[in-house]
Design an enzyme around this catalytic site. Structure first.
Site, short mmCIF file in Angstrom:
data_model
loop_
_atom_site.label_atom_id
_atom_site.label_comp_id
_atom_site.label_asym_id
_atom_site.label_seq_id
_atom_site.Cartn_x
_atom_site.Cartn_y
_atom_site.Cartn_z
N CYS A 186 0.80 -1.21 0.00
CA CYS A 186 0.00 0.00 0.00
C CYS A 186 0.84 1.26 0.00
O CYS A 186 0.30 2.36 -0.02
CB CYS A 186 -0.90 0.00 1.20
N CYS A 335 17.32 -1.47 2.06
CA CYS A 335 17.27 -2.44 0.96
C CYS A 335 17.70 -1.71 -0.30
O CYS A 335 18.22 -0.60 -0.24
CB CYS A 335 15.89 -3.07 0.81
#
Ligand SMILES: [Zn+2]
Length: 379
Positions: A186, A335
């Site tokens: 989302c 990441c």
């Protein structure tokens, strides 16, 4: 399936390619392809597949066209705002090529309907932006033995890979992350409008090649595309013997719905750090000691290059390794692009771990804003 005179004219430039020829065009005509998601990726893919003469095109989407879609979803025009995407897309595709059939599946794919929808097709093209759907579709394709062309986009970069049953790795071999059934989809990230045009066209290319039997598909090769650098890279991916769905001893033997971390309250507790803000925090001695850098990429990515003092806990392992986060220190998840790290934050919030932070834009942003020598390309 033989071609009518009007089809012979329409597909003349295909027929002029000896590699494809009349046989290939007839194979396209008899082919059934389903496009999951009539969005940024599905738009160019469906347009090219319709133009190419794929005889039956299925479209799966449950949304209506919004004005903010038009920046990249080239299937739709301003007059389509408010209409069901499947209906507006069907009209557009049939206007482009009335020789084909377009089947609208106005629904959300779930564990209980995914096999039924995909079973009727020869090839699946996944253009969804929902991670849960991507894994659901991957698992269904492995279970049904259907070729799957996947792609995903984020901000300025994207990747694509093809799965052929029995020939190479599946999407879950590459990113086992949804193994725990918890993924975030989302997060409202921006995306360069033309980016899905490139990736969706790659998906259509793969589909046409596979259906006509020409060329070499990107099986076991993750193709990544960086629009800012205008650079394509290829990452070899091998099948994992321990893959949960295509491995030797699969634990996923039927489609299953994954829970989603889509809790705005959880995500509002996340501290988003820009690359320069993280650099400044790390440089200020007292604060640096209060941070715990957790790199949630896969080990092969981490081993290529990582930040000093960062510790590697791949996202897939995080749910069961949350206890390893140092107490009293603020976890900063890292990441490649900032997507997996945001999921990590959501997991941490749900587990009651204070206010986690993540590096917005990931190590790519770090390389761009702080350390040009930092090489994340191979990840
Ligand atoms: Zn696999």
């Amino acid at each position: 399936m033989t071609l009518s005179p009007s089809e012979l004219s329409r597909y003349h430039r295909h027929l002029a390619l000896p590699e494809l020829g009349r046989g290939g065009q007839e194979r396209l005509k008899s082919a059934r392809v389903v496009v999951i998601g009539a969005g940024g990726l599905g738009s160019p893919a469906a347009l090219y597949l319709a133009a190419a003469g794929v005889g039956t095109l299925g479209l799966v989407d449950c949304d209506r066209v919004e004005i903010s879609n038009l920046q990249r979803q080239v299937l739709f025009d301003s007059a389509a705002v408010g209409r069901l995407k499947t209906e507006a897309a069907r009209e557009r595709l049939l206007a482009l090529n009335p020789e084909i059939s377009v089947v609208a599946h106005t629904l959300t794919l779930r564990a209980q309907n995914v096999l039924e929808v995909l079973r009727g097709y020869d090839l699946v093209l996944d253009g969804t932006d929902r991670l849960t759907t991507r894994y659901l579709v991957n698992d269904a394709c492995v279970l049904l033995g259907k070729p799957l062309v996947s792609a995903a986009i984020h901000r300025f970069e994207g990747h694509a890979m093809t799965y052929l049953p029995g020939r190479g790795p599946c999407y879950r071999c590459l990113f086992p992350a949804a193994e725990e059934g918890v993924v975030a989809s989302c997060a409202e990230a921006g995306v360069l409008g033309v980016l899905p045009g490139v990736l969706g066209a790659i998906q259509a290319t793969e589909a046409v090649k596979i259906l006509t039997g020409i060329g070499e598909p990107i099986v076991g090769r993750l193709v990544t595309y960086d629009a800012l650098e205008l650079r394509f890279l290829e990452l070899p991916v091998t099948r994992r013997a321990d893959c949960a769905v295509c491995g030797e001893h699969p634990t996923i033997t039927a489609p299953r719905d994954a829970g989603e971390v889509c809790d705005p309250a959880a995500l509002s507790q996340v501290r988003r750090l820009s690359a320069t803000a993280l650099r400044d925090l790390l440089a200020s001695e007292p604060t640096a000691g209060g941070l715990a850098l957790i790199d949630v990429r896969e080990p092969h990515e981490f081993n290529t290059r990582h930040l000093l003092d960062a510790r590697n806990i791949p996202l897939a392992d995080l749910p069961r390794r949350l206890g390893e986060l140092p107490a009293g220190r603020m976890p900063v998840f890292l990441c490649r692009s900032g997507r997996r790290s945001l999921t990590a934050c959501a997991l941490a919030v749900r587990a009651g771990i204070g206010t986690p932070a993540h590096l917005e834009g990931g190590l790519l942003a770090w390389a761009a804003a702080v350390d040009p020598q930092f090489d994340v390309a191979a990840g």
